[in-house]
Design a protein around this motif. Structure first.
Motif, PDB file in Angstrom:
ATOM      1  N   LEU A 271      55.258 -28.808 -18.801  1.00  0.00           N
ATOM      2  CA  LEU A 271      55.063 -27.737 -17.828  1.00  0.00           C
ATOM      3  C   LEU A 271      55.880 -26.506 -18.209  1.00  0.00           C
ATOM      4  N   LEU A 272      57.146 -26.742 -18.569  1.00  0.00           N
ATOM      5  CA  LEU A 272      58.000 -25.623 -18.971  1.00  0.00           C
ATOM      6  C   LEU A 272      57.464 -24.957 -20.229  1.00  0.00           C
ATOM      7  N   LEU A 273      56.943 -25.770 -21.149  1.00  0.00           N
ATOM      8  CA  LEU A 273      56.351 -25.206 -22.364  1.00  0.00           C
ATOM      9  C   LEU A 273      55.156 -24.330 -22.010  1.00  0.00           C
ATOM     10  N   GLY A 274      54.272 -24.828 -21.139  1.00  0.00           N
ATOM     11  CA  GLY A 274      53.116 -24.038 -20.731  1.00  0.00           C
ATOM     12  C   GLY A 274      53.521 -22.761 -20.023  1.00  0.00           C
ATOM     13  N   ILE A 275      54.516 -22.859 -19.131  1.00  0.00           N
ATOM     14  CA  ILE A 275      54.978 -21.667 -18.411  1.00  0.00           C
ATOM     15  C   ILE A 275      55.611 -20.674 -19.377  1.00  0.00           C
ATOM     16  N   ALA A 276      56.409 -21.184 -20.328  1.00  0.00           N
ATOM     17  CA  ALA A 276      57.045 -20.291 -21.299  1.00  0.00           C
ATOM     18  C   ALA A 276      56.008 -19.577 -22.161  1.00  0.00           C
ATOM     19  N   VAL A 277      54.977 -20.319 -22.595  1.00  0.00           N
ATOM     20  CA  VAL A 277      53.911 -19.682 -23.385  1.00  0.00           C
ATOM     21  C   VAL A 277      53.197 -18.626 -22.548  1.00  0.00           C
ATOM     22  N   ALA A 278      52.935 -18.974 -21.272  1.00  0.00           N
ATOM     23  CA  ALA A 278      52.252 -18.011 -20.399  1.00  0.00           C
ATOM     24  C   ALA A 278      53.099 -16.755 -20.203  1.00  0.00           C
ATOM     25  N   LEU A 279      54.397 -16.921 -19.985  1.00  0.00           N
ATOM     26  CA  LEU A 279      55.273 -15.760 -19.806  1.00  0.00           C
ATOM     27  C   LEU A 279      55.347 -14.927 -21.075  1.00  0.00           C
ATOM     28  N   ALA A 280      55.436 -15.628 -22.226  1.00  0.00           N
ATOM     29  CA  ALA A 280      55.464 -14.888 -23.488  1.00  0.00           C
ATOM     30  C   ALA A 280      54.176 -14.100 -23.674  1.00  0.00           C
ATOM     31  N   GLY A 281      53.042 -14.725 -23.335  1.00  0.00           N
ATOM     32  CA  GLY A 281      51.771 -14.015 -23.439  1.00  0.00           C
ATOM     33  C   GLY A 281      51.706 -12.827 -22.513  1.00  0.00           C
ATOM     34  N   ILE A 282      52.222 -12.984 -21.293  1.00  0.00           N
ATOM     35  CA  ILE A 282      52.224 -11.862 -20.347  1.00  0.00           C
ATOM     36  C   ILE A 282      53.075 -10.712 -20.878  1.00  0.00           C
ATOM     37  N   VAL A 283      54.226 -11.046 -21.473  1.00  0.00           N
ATOM     38  CA  VAL A 283      55.113  -9.999 -21.999  1.00  0.00           C
ATOM     39  C   VAL A 283      54.444  -9.252 -23.147  1.00  0.00           C
ATOM     40  N   PHE A 284      53.996  -9.996 -24.160  1.00  0.00           N
ATOM     41  CA  PHE A 284      53.473  -9.350 -25.361  1.00  0.00           C
ATOM     42  C   PHE A 284      52.094  -8.736 -25.135  1.00  0.00           C
ATOM     43  N   PRO A 431      60.126  -1.438 -22.833  1.00  0.00           N
ATOM     44  CA  PRO A 431      60.238  -2.544 -21.867  1.00  0.00           C
ATOM     45  C   PRO A 431      61.587  -3.256 -21.964  1.00  0.00           C
ATOM     46  N   VAL A 432      62.678  -2.550 -21.567  1.00  0.00           N
ATOM     47  CA  VAL A 432      64.012  -3.148 -21.679  1.00  0.00           C
ATOM     48  C   VAL A 432      64.184  -4.311 -20.711  1.00  0.00           C
ATOM     49  N   ARG A 433      63.527  -4.252 -19.549  1.00  0.00           N
ATOM     50  CA  ARG A 433      63.675  -5.343 -18.594  1.00  0.00           C
ATOM     51  C   ARG A 433      63.112  -6.642 -19.154  1.00  0.00           C
ATOM     52  N   ALA A 434      62.026  -6.536 -19.903  1.00  0.00           N
ATOM     53  CA  ALA A 434      61.450  -7.741 -20.509  1.00  0.00           C
ATOM     54  C   ALA A 434      62.442  -8.400 -21.457  1.00  0.00           C
ATOM     55  N   ALA A 435      63.169  -7.571 -22.234  1.00  0.00           N
ATOM     56  CA  ALA A 435      64.156  -8.118 -23.158  1.00  0.00           C
ATOM     57  C   ALA A 435      65.301  -8.782 -22.413  1.00  0.00           C
ATOM     58  N   ALA A 680      62.888 -16.166 -27.134  1.00  0.00           N
ATOM     59  CA  ALA A 680      63.914 -15.151 -26.885  1.00  0.00           C
ATOM     60  C   ALA A 680      64.060 -14.223 -28.089  1.00  0.00           C
ATOM     61  N   MET A 681      64.030 -14.793 -29.305  1.00  0.00           N
ATOM     62  CA  MET A 681      64.167 -13.976 -30.516  1.00  0.00           C
ATOM     63  C   MET A 681      62.979 -13.024 -30.668  1.00  0.00           C
ATOM     64  N   SER A 682      61.771 -13.533 -30.416  1.00  0.00           N
ATOM     65  CA  SER A 682      60.596 -12.679 -30.593  1.00  0.00           C
ATOM     66  C   SER A 682      60.559 -11.576 -29.542  1.00  0.00           C
ATOM     67  N   THR A 683      60.990 -11.895 -28.306  1.00  0.00           N
ATOM     68  CA  THR A 683      61.028 -10.873 -27.260  1.00  0.00           C
ATOM     69  C   THR A 683      62.001  -9.768 -27.628  1.00  0.00           C
ATOM     70  N   LEU A 684      63.199 -10.160 -28.081  1.00  0.00           N
ATOM     71  CA  LEU A 684      64.204  -9.167 -28.473  1.00  0.00           C
ATOM     72  C   LEU A 684      63.721  -8.351 -29.664  1.00  0.00           C
ATOM     73  N   ALA A 685      63.142  -9.028 -30.671  1.00  0.00           N
ATOM     74  CA  ALA A 685      62.660  -8.306 -31.847  1.00  0.00           C
ATOM     75  C   ALA A 685      61.569  -7.310 -31.466  1.00  0.00           C
ATOM     76  N   HIS A 686      60.668  -7.735 -30.570  1.00  0.00           N
ATOM     77  CA  HIS A 686      59.589  -6.840 -30.149  1.00  0.00           C
ATOM     78  C   HIS A 686      60.145  -5.597 -29.460  1.00  0.00           C
ATOM     79  N   VAL A 687      61.131  -5.800 -28.589  1.00  0.00           N
ATOM     80  CA  VAL A 687      61.708  -4.656 -27.867  1.00  0.00           C
ATOM     81  C   VAL A 687      62.441  -3.725 -28.820  1.00  0.00           C
ATOM     82  N   LEU A 688      63.178  -4.283 -29.769  1.00  0.00           N
ATOM     83  CA  LEU A 688      63.908  -3.431 -30.717  1.00  0.00           C
ATOM     84  C   LEU A 688      62.938  -2.629 -31.583  1.00  0.00           C
ATOM     85  N   VAL A 689      61.900  -3.283 -32.090  1.00  0.00           N
ATOM     86  CA  VAL A 689      60.919  -2.575 -32.919  1.00  0.00           C
ATOM     87  C   VAL A 689      60.203  -1.499 -32.093  1.00  0.00           C
TER      88      VAL A 689
END
Length: 797
Positions: A271-284, A431-435, A680-689
């Motif tokens: 469940l946590l994996l599915g939620i994390a993937v969903a949140l990552a998809g919503i962010v990106f 999107p600093v809040r996302a990071a 977490a790494m991909s979210t931070l990298a996306h925001v920095l780029v």
């Protein structure tokens, strides 16, 4: 412009935009669909894991209870009186068959032989994994469950000679019964291998009919009840009259926790994996969608000048993204179906009766509808927001934290902190809040998962948490019993006292008697040397002749707790006050949460005299805990050499299957941690780029007024470090609380002795590890920012 004209204008602009950007809109749909497909597959997998055993029980017509007549008498009846009980729906008898195969000690081979039309035929009809099911009338055919096939390296087609005990031998001495060859014809999966006991070999019913009295059988039965929850208490009471007082009944529904806890851990992780993937998809995908919709900004003034209202401009910006929705939904469906055979994972996969392509529309239907609504709704919301802004920009709020840091820290650090907290304005908005949220969520999840993992490691390394407070057991042989109730021969005690590898030794007595109208195993502990006793969960151990401790499951079955009184009817009748809850030795007939613990003085009053020839009455077995530094295998070998005679059975302490099942899910927290780290790494990298791309003019100005490349790279590193620090400050305490609550839930469900799962070493390492990871992530974006050519950037801006 009238309403029709405004609508036509919006459609014309949208059609033109669709022609220009259809490829990028398709790619956006692919990204959204793939993210949603993985999330839906994980969520459906969690639901599939949660229902795996229920589906196995339904498919196999699983039994509700096991009646162990073998524990009180060698029953050979026709079961007609049990079948006549009005709440009993079906009785499926089976027999234990003991004997010898080449290389085994006498009596060490055990077969389970259902009667014709009994177990594995009318109830618990197995799922055949390899080969076929035996023919009921066949002689010498066997099937094995998956656990036995793995443990004993048994394969379809194997043949083994077997000599059975003859009727009347009571499974003792040298087998003198039928001699024949057994042949493996199948590997099966059925509910009892997870609830009752695994690693069983099932002999075809026709074998018993063919050899008659030349095979000694010890009878038990699986039952199906009309109303299991309501009828189990009546069954426990009635078997005392149908058979003998104290006949034990195993409620197969109550012991589902043996697999339920392990599956629950996996289900939560999925469940946590599915939620994390969903949140990552919503962010990106959300950020990409926002940029895509924002292209209307280029023509917003023109559209307004020709008469398009805010609603018309919103319609124009959102319409092209219908293509994105049209692509995303079938991709998500196809991805979820394609990934469905990969779920469930871990232990639940070994329980599921039908692992394969699966369409769970309870998850897929709402998920696909939600995907379409979310994408189109987000497009409309962004278009409405952008069309209302035009050339009006709201002021950017100033962060007090960033202002305070700028006053005391070097300029690159201060500006990096500002960029971490302040998103900017207009099309330069980041999107600093996302990071920040991604960092907090990542640290929280990682700390919580590591906390649970540490608790699992401690429990797996310390079986005493599940009541196994010793290392080895010695089951007494016939000559080791003394005269009278609860008596052990002095020679057996002397042999135990002089074991050099043992730090502590005791003899445990066990007898199944009537406790409040139900058959329950009653134990006592007779110390021989040192301190070894049963593990107490709550309250305290019994210290007086009228005190008792009870197992959690037995307490629930009898409806009693600490302070209540129970009546034990055995050799005598006595009333006891419950002073604690305890864990007990795990065995086939009862779990480690079932039993009653009394003092040796009390056992003399309620126990029954042992008759080794009929294997009735009390059982006695010794438990030994090794001295510190003693290697287990070496000590066990020496113990077998010293005491391996007189029909004694010597072996390692049996670990409850509940704890063994937790070992199978130990990898789940690690998998979740790895995914959260990547997220977490991909979210931070996306925001920095994104920050560097959208703020390239600001970086160019800083370079033009004197910032060196090192200072520019340091600014980006400071941005990433601040995001990591915020994640640590908020995520660690929340993660510790979440992890402790999760581990407390696990220990209550199993149950286990609760110990704090927090490890100081992990917390000490978490801070530098997080800062190191954030700086590594920031290294490449920082290098790119440092290499920007100020003149080129400013000229293009």
């Amino acid at each position: 412009m009238n309403a029709r004209g405004r609508t036509d204008g919006a459609r014309m602009w949208a059609a033109n935009d669709l022609r220009r950007r259809w490829r990028s809109l398709v790619v956006l749909g692919l990204l959204a669909g793939l993210s949603a497909g993985l999330a839906l597959a994980a969520l459906a997998g969690a639901r599939r894991a949660d229902t795996a055993f229920d589906r196995l029980r339904i498919q196999t017509r699983g039994a509700d209870a096991v009646v162990f007549t073998s524990q009180v008498e060698l029953y050979q009846g026709d079961w007609s009186e049990l079948r006549a009980l009005p709440y009993v729906k079906q009785v499926a008898p089976w027999n234990l068959v003991f004997g010898t195969s080449p290389g085994d000690a006498p009596g060490s081979t055990l077969f389970v032989m259902p009667t014709r039309g009994g177990w594995l035929q009318s109830l618990d009809r197995p799922v055949v994994r390899e080969g076929r099911m035996w023919k009921p009338s066949a002689v010498g055919e066997i099937v094995v469950d998956e656990i036995a096939a793995q443990q004993h390296h048994i394969a379809v087609g194997d043949k083994v000679p077997f000599t059975a005990f003859a009727r009347g031998q009571n499974a003792s001495g040298t087998p003198a019964g039928a001699h024949f060859t057994v042949r493996v014809v199948g590997v099966i999966r059925e509910p009892s291998q997870f609830l009752f006991t695994g690693g069983l070999i099932f002999l075809s019913p026709g074998t018993g009919k063919h050899y008659g009295k030349r095979i000694e059988t010890i009878a038990n039965a699986h039952l199906q009840l009309r109303h299991p929850t309501r009828d189990i208490a009546r069954l426990r009471h009635d078997v005392n009259h149908v058979f003998a007082p104290g006949t034990p009944v195993l409620d197969l529904h109550s012991v589902e926790r043996r697999i339920g806890t392990a599956i629950s851990v996996e289900r939560v992780a999925q469940l946590l994996l599915g939620i994390a993937v969903a949140l990552a998809g919503i962010v990106f995908v959300g950020q990409a969608l926002a940029r895509s919709v924002s292209t209307i900004d280029d023509d917003a003034l023109v559209l307004r000048s020709i008469g398009l209202t805010r609603g018309g401009r919103t319609l124009a910006g959102a319409l092209p993204h219908l293509l994105t929705v049209a692509v995303a939904i079938p991709i998500a469906l196809g991805g979820a179906l394609a990934l469905s055979p990969r779920f469930p994972i871990g232990f639940a996969r070994g329980v599921d009766p039908d692992v394969g392509l699966n369409a769970d529309w309870t998850v897929l239907g709402p998920g696909l509808i939600g995907l379409g609504v979310l994408l189109l709704g987000a497009a409309v919301a962004v278009a409405w927001h952008r069309s209302g802004m035009l050339d009006r920009e709201s002021p950017t709020p100033t962060s007090r934290v960033a202002a305070a840091v700028r006053r005391v820290m070097p300029l690159p650090v201060g500006l990096g902190t500002t960029m971490a907290f302040e998103p900017g304005r207009g099309r330069r908005r980041v999107p600093v809040r996302a990071a920040l949220l991604g960092s907090i969520a990542g640290v929280l999840g990682i700390v919580a998962a590591f906390t649970v993992a540490h608790g699992l490691d401690e429990a797996l390394a310390n079986p005493a948490a599940a009541g196994v407070a010793w290392d080895a057991t010695v089951a007494a042989g016939g000559s080791d019993y003394g005269k009278g109730v609860d008596a052990v021969a002095p020679a057996f005690v002397r042999a135990l006292r002089h074991q050099p590898d043992a730090a502590a030794t005791a003899v445990l007595g066990r007898v199944v008697v009537d406790v409040n109208g139900a058959g329950v195993a009653v134990f006592d502990v007779k110390p021989i040397r040192g301190q070894v006793r049963l593990v107490t969960l709550t309250g305290h151990a019994p210290v007086g002749p009228h005190q008792a401790a009870i197992g959690p499951s037995s307490a629930r079955q009898l409806g009693v707790g600490i302070g209540d009184r129970i009546t034990i009817r055995g050799h005598g009748r006595r009333t006891f006050t419950i002073v604690g809850t305890s864990l007990f030795p795990n065995e086939v007939h009862s779990g480690f949460t079932e039993g009653v613990w009394v003092t040796p003085a009390a056992m003399h009053l309620v126990g029954q005299t042992t008759d080794p020839t009929t294997q009735s009455g009390m059982e006695q077995f010794a438990v030994l805990r090794w001295r510190s530094g003693i290697e287990h295998r070496t000590a066990l070998t020496r113990l077998r050499h010293a005491m391996g005679s007189g029909q004694r059975t010597i072996g390692s302490a049996e670990v409850p299957p509940e704890l063994q099942n937790l070992r199978r899910v130990r990898s789940m927290p690690t998998v979740l941690v790895l995914f959260l780290v990547l997220l977490a790494m991909s979210t931070l990298a996306h925001v920095l780029v994104t920050s560097i791309r959208r703020r390239r003019a600001e970086f160019a100005i800083l370079r033009a007024i004197g910032f060196t490349r090192r200072m520019t790279a340091g600014l980006v590193a400071a941005h990433g470090t601040v995001v990591g620090i915020v994640g640590l400050m908020v995520g660690i305490p929340l993660g510790l609380v979440t992890g402790r609550l999760a581990w407390k839930w696990v220990t209550n469900e199993v149950p286990l002795v609760y110990t704090s799962p927090v490890t100081l070493a992990f917390l000490v390492l978490a801070v530098p590890a997080t800062l190191l990871v954030t700086n590594l992530v920031a290294a490449i974006p920082g290098w790119r920012a440092a290499r920007l050519a100020p003149a080129t950037v400013l000229r293009s801006e």
